[in-house]
Design a protein around this motif. Structure first.
Motif, PDB file in Angstrom:
ATOM      1  N   VAL A 177      -2.881   7.960 -11.361  1.00  0.00           N
ATOM      2  CA  VAL A 177      -4.002   7.064 -12.022  1.00  0.00           C
ATOM      3  C   VAL A 177      -5.093   7.905 -11.980  1.00  0.00           C
ATOM      4  O   VAL A 177      -5.783   8.231 -12.838  1.00  0.00           O
ATOM      5  N   SER A 178      -5.373   8.658 -10.902  1.00  0.00           N
ATOM      6  CA  SER A 178      -6.557   9.343 -10.501  1.00  0.00           C
ATOM      7  C   SER A 178      -6.561  10.604 -11.351  1.00  0.00           C
ATOM      8  O   SER A 178      -7.454  11.059 -12.056  1.00  0.00           O
ATOM      9  N   LYS A 181     -12.096  10.533  -6.777  1.00  0.00           N
ATOM     10  CA  LYS A 181     -11.682  10.091  -5.584  1.00  0.00           C
ATOM     11  C   LYS A 181     -11.298  10.983  -4.464  1.00  0.00           C
ATOM     12  O   LYS A 181     -11.837  10.878  -3.400  1.00  0.00           O
ATOM     13  N   ASP A 190     -13.115   7.736   2.350  1.00  0.00           N
ATOM     14  CA  ASP A 190     -12.801   6.341   2.222  1.00  0.00           C
ATOM     15  C   ASP A 190     -13.991   5.434   2.298  1.00  0.00           C
ATOM     16  O   ASP A 190     -13.670   4.265   1.796  1.00  0.00           O
ATOM     17  N   LEU A 207     -12.676   6.505  -9.418  1.00  0.00           N
ATOM     18  CA  LEU A 207     -11.130   6.715  -9.373  1.00  0.00           C
ATOM     19  C   LEU A 207     -10.720   8.047  -9.974  1.00  0.00           C
ATOM     20  O   LEU A 207     -10.036   9.064  -9.126  1.00  0.00           O
ATOM     21  N   LYS A 218      -1.450   5.897  -7.092  1.00  0.00           N
ATOM     22  CA  LYS A 218      -2.973   6.191  -7.167  1.00  0.00           C
ATOM     23  C   LYS A 218      -3.060   7.321  -7.717  1.00  0.00           C
ATOM     24  O   LYS A 218      -4.146   7.752  -8.257  1.00  0.00           O
ATOM     25  N   GLY A 219      -2.269   8.414  -7.040  1.00  0.00           N
ATOM     26  CA  GLY A 219      -2.846   9.795  -7.312  1.00  0.00           C
ATOM     27  C   GLY A 219      -2.668  10.168  -8.843  1.00  0.00           C
ATOM     28  O   GLY A 219      -3.363  10.816  -9.504  1.00  0.00           O
ATOM     29  N   LYS A 228       0.866  -1.255   0.105  1.00  0.00           N
ATOM     30  CA  LYS A 228       0.020   0.071  -0.085  1.00  0.00           C
ATOM     31  C   LYS A 228       0.925   1.221  -0.094  1.00  0.00           C
ATOM     32  O   LYS A 228       0.561   2.186  -0.912  1.00  0.00           O
ATOM     33  N   LEU A 287       2.176   1.748  -3.474  1.00  0.00           N
ATOM     34  CA  LEU A 287       1.490   2.090  -4.603  1.00  0.00           C
ATOM     35  C   LEU A 287       0.784   3.308  -4.395  1.00  0.00           C
ATOM     36  O   LEU A 287      -0.040   3.872  -5.218  1.00  0.00           O
ATOM     37  N   GLU A 288       0.730   4.174  -3.242  1.00  0.00           N
ATOM     38  CA  GLU A 288      -0.069   5.171  -2.911  1.00  0.00           C
ATOM     39  C   GLU A 288       0.367   6.355  -3.969  1.00  0.00           C
ATOM     40  O   GLU A 288      -0.509   6.907  -4.385  1.00  0.00           O
TER      41      GLU A 288
END
Length: 99
Positions: free
Chosen positions: A18-19, A69, A74, A66, A15-16, A8, A11-12
């Motif tokens: 991809v968002s 987000k 959450d 996504l 995530k941003g 996690k 990958l954080e």
């Protein structure tokens, strides 16, 4: 730190990114999903049309979640309150509404 926590944490940052990409290119992604669905439906001669539509809808919903987000917490609710309740998901105070 456990394996999942380690994953996690790594990958954080992705995530941003991809968002951000989903926000910038959402219309292109939607068109691509529609084109893919039409192609698969044609090649299967309509045999799996309902499943293809369901899968395409779920993919679009996931992409929308996504892309938006940062507008939600959450739990997937806006403003931090659970649907029909207060923050944390507790029911509203007072007697239940009369029917």
């Amino acid at each position: 730190m456990g394996l999942l926590d380690n994953l996690k944490a790594r990958l954080e940052p992705a995530k941003g990114k991809v968002s951000d990409l989903a926000q910038q290119h959402g219309d292109k992604i939607d068109r691509g999903l529609d084109k893919m669905a039409r192609t698969v439906d044609e090649r299967t001669k309509g045999k799996y049309s309902d499943r293809i539509q369901t899968g395409t809808g779920k993919a679009k919903d996931a992409m929308d979640r996504l892309a938006h987000k940062e507008d939600k917490d959450d739990k997937g609710t806006e403003g931090g309150a659970a649907p029909g309740g207060t923050p944390g998901g507790t029911p509203p105070a007072g007697p239940p509404p009369a029917s």
